[in-house]
Design an enzyme around this catalytic site. Structure first.
Site, short mmCIF file in Angstrom:
data_model
loop_
_atom_site.label_atom_id
_atom_site.label_comp_id
_atom_site.label_asym_id
_atom_site.label_seq_id
_atom_site.Cartn_x
_atom_site.Cartn_y
_atom_site.Cartn_z
N HIS A 120 0.81 -1.22 0.00
CA HIS A 120 0.00 0.00 0.00
C HIS A 120 0.85 1.27 0.00
O HIS A 120 2.04 1.23 -0.29
CB HIS A 120 -1.01 -0.04 1.15
CG HIS A 120 -1.76 -1.34 1.19
ND1 HIS A 120 -2.73 -1.67 0.25
CD2 HIS A 120 -1.65 -2.41 2.03
CE1 HIS A 120 -3.19 -2.89 0.52
NE2 HIS A 120 -2.56 -3.37 1.58
N GLU A 157 -1.55 0.42 8.00
CA GLU A 157 -0.78 -0.68 7.43
C GLU A 157 0.37 -0.15 6.59
O GLU A 157 1.47 -0.72 6.60
CB GLU A 157 -1.69 -1.56 6.58
CG GLU A 157 -0.99 -2.75 5.97
CD GLU A 157 -1.89 -3.59 5.09
OE1 GLU A 157 -1.41 -4.59 4.54
OE2 GLU A 157 -3.08 -3.22 4.94
N HIS A 213 2.74 -7.16 4.54
CA HIS A 213 1.40 -6.67 4.81
C HIS A 213 1.02 -6.96 6.25
O HIS A 213 1.74 -7.64 6.99
CB HIS A 213 0.38 -7.35 3.89
CG HIS A 213 0.47 -6.90 2.46
ND1 HIS A 213 -0.25 -5.84 1.97
CD2 HIS A 213 1.20 -7.38 1.43
CE1 HIS A 213 0.03 -5.68 0.69
NE2 HIS A 213 0.92 -6.61 0.34
N GLU A 295 1.45 -11.74 5.77
CA GLU A 295 0.54 -10.96 6.62
C GLU A 295 1.04 -11.14 8.05
O GLU A 295 0.87 -12.21 8.64
CB GLU A 295 -0.90 -11.48 6.47
CG GLU A 295 -1.46 -11.41 5.06
CD GLU A 295 -1.94 -10.02 4.70
OE1 GLU A 295 -1.87 -9.12 5.58
OE2 GLU A 295 -2.40 -9.83 3.56
#
Length: 332
Positions: A120, A157, A213, A295
């Protein structure tokens, strides 16, 4: 990642209430699995899944988290700042951030190239038109990127992933690797798109690529999972050559991550293995080099968010990822 775009799977439904005997047995299984995972991560055992609207393919039952022996020496690095260039700044815990390291000319990873992909971008929230633009991921078209998720306290994030990426870069450069980030503190105000993130790794001819992430699932869902590329051969996507080495990379990262951080494998995806195979992610589908996503935890769970917002824990996360990469590259 958040559950508000193509990068996320919806949280799986909670299981119905069980009887006393089943509850007692269920309580024993995660502990036993975690103990076995740690055993495998330190070399005691034998040889040994961006876009989340679609349900992931089930992880193979044989793909339980394990790892080959990690690098023999423990790596250390100064904490880095969150989401900004890490030159002499302070992290959330007040630690002093060091400037990025330079590759060690005599390190064991000399000549190796690693691409680190911090998920992101902080500016994605202000550029919804740009990040909603569909791009080709081989199998179909998906949004360029998503905003990502955040803790309930507002720690995003995008900040988390860049901070871990800076720490990881320092650790890998100390081992002699050349490290390229898909975005840094001086990056454009949004993106890059998922196809461009994959292209950066391909153009660099990376020996390994890792996309960092954090998840955005429901409270009570916690733990990490590593996403592995499934076999895809459609349009511009052909992962057949990287499925095997990416699995090896992912298994080594998962085993070292749990050992360094103490974070358990996810209790809501991956059936307790810490591994998930996916065929709907542009960042994996378009990669021609070994690549996985990790993650690191669930930002919406209070226990996990307490870890993810800790600079000391983020250093452990970078350490675990680094050791998995080092293990993979030394064997490849």
């Amino acid at each position: 990642m958040s559950y508000t775009g193509p990068d996320f799977d919806p949280p799986q439904p909670r299981r119905p209430r069980r009887g006393p005997l089943t509850v007692a047995l269920a309580a024993l299984v995660p502990g036993a699995l975690l103990g076995w995972v740690v055993y495998e991560a330190v070399g005691g055992g034998g040889p040994g899944g961006e876009d989340r609207t679609a349900s992931p393919a089930p992880a193979p039952r044989t793909s339980a988290v394990s790892s080959s022996p990690s690098s023999p020496s423990a790596l250390t690095a100064s904490p880095g700042d969150d989401g900004k260039a890490d030159h002499g700044r302070k992290d959330d815990d007040g630690g002093s951030a060091s400037a990025p390291a330079r590759p060690n000319a005599s390190g064991p990873l000399k000549g190796k190239v690693v691409v680190v992909d911090p998920g992101h971008n902080p500016g994605n929230f202000q550029h919804t038109a740009e990040i909603n633009r569909p791009v080709d991921i081989g199998t179909n078209r998906k949004e360029c990127d998503t905003t990502g998720t955040s803790t309930n306290g507002g720690y995003t994030e995008a900040r988390f992933t860049l901070d871990v990426a800076h720490r990881l870069r320092t650790l890998l450069e100390e081992q002699g690797a050349t490290v390229k980030l898909t975005r840094d503190g001086d990056s454009p105000s949004w993106g890059p798109c998922v196809d461009e993130r994959a292209r950066i790794g391909n153009t660099a001819h990376a020996d390994a690529a890792v996309s960092i992430h954090a998840d955005g699932s429901a409270q009570g869902n916690r733990g990490f999972h590593v996403i592995l590329p499934g076999s895809v051969h459609a349009g511009a996507a052909d992962t057949r050559a990287i499925v095997g080495p990416s699995h090896d990379l992912g298994v080594r990262i998962a085993g070292n991550f749990v050992r360094e951080t103490g974070e358990p494998p996810s209790n809501y995806i991956g059936e307790g293995t810490g591994l998930v195979t996916r065929t709907d992610l542009g960042g994996l589908n378009l990669s021609t080099v070994p690549k996985v996503f990790i993650e690191c935890g669930n930002m919406r769970d209070t226990k996990d968010s307490a870890l993810l917002t800790s600079g000391a824990w983020r250093q452990k996360a970078a350490q675990g990822i680094s050791e998995g990469i080092v293990s993979f590259l030394r064997e490849s």
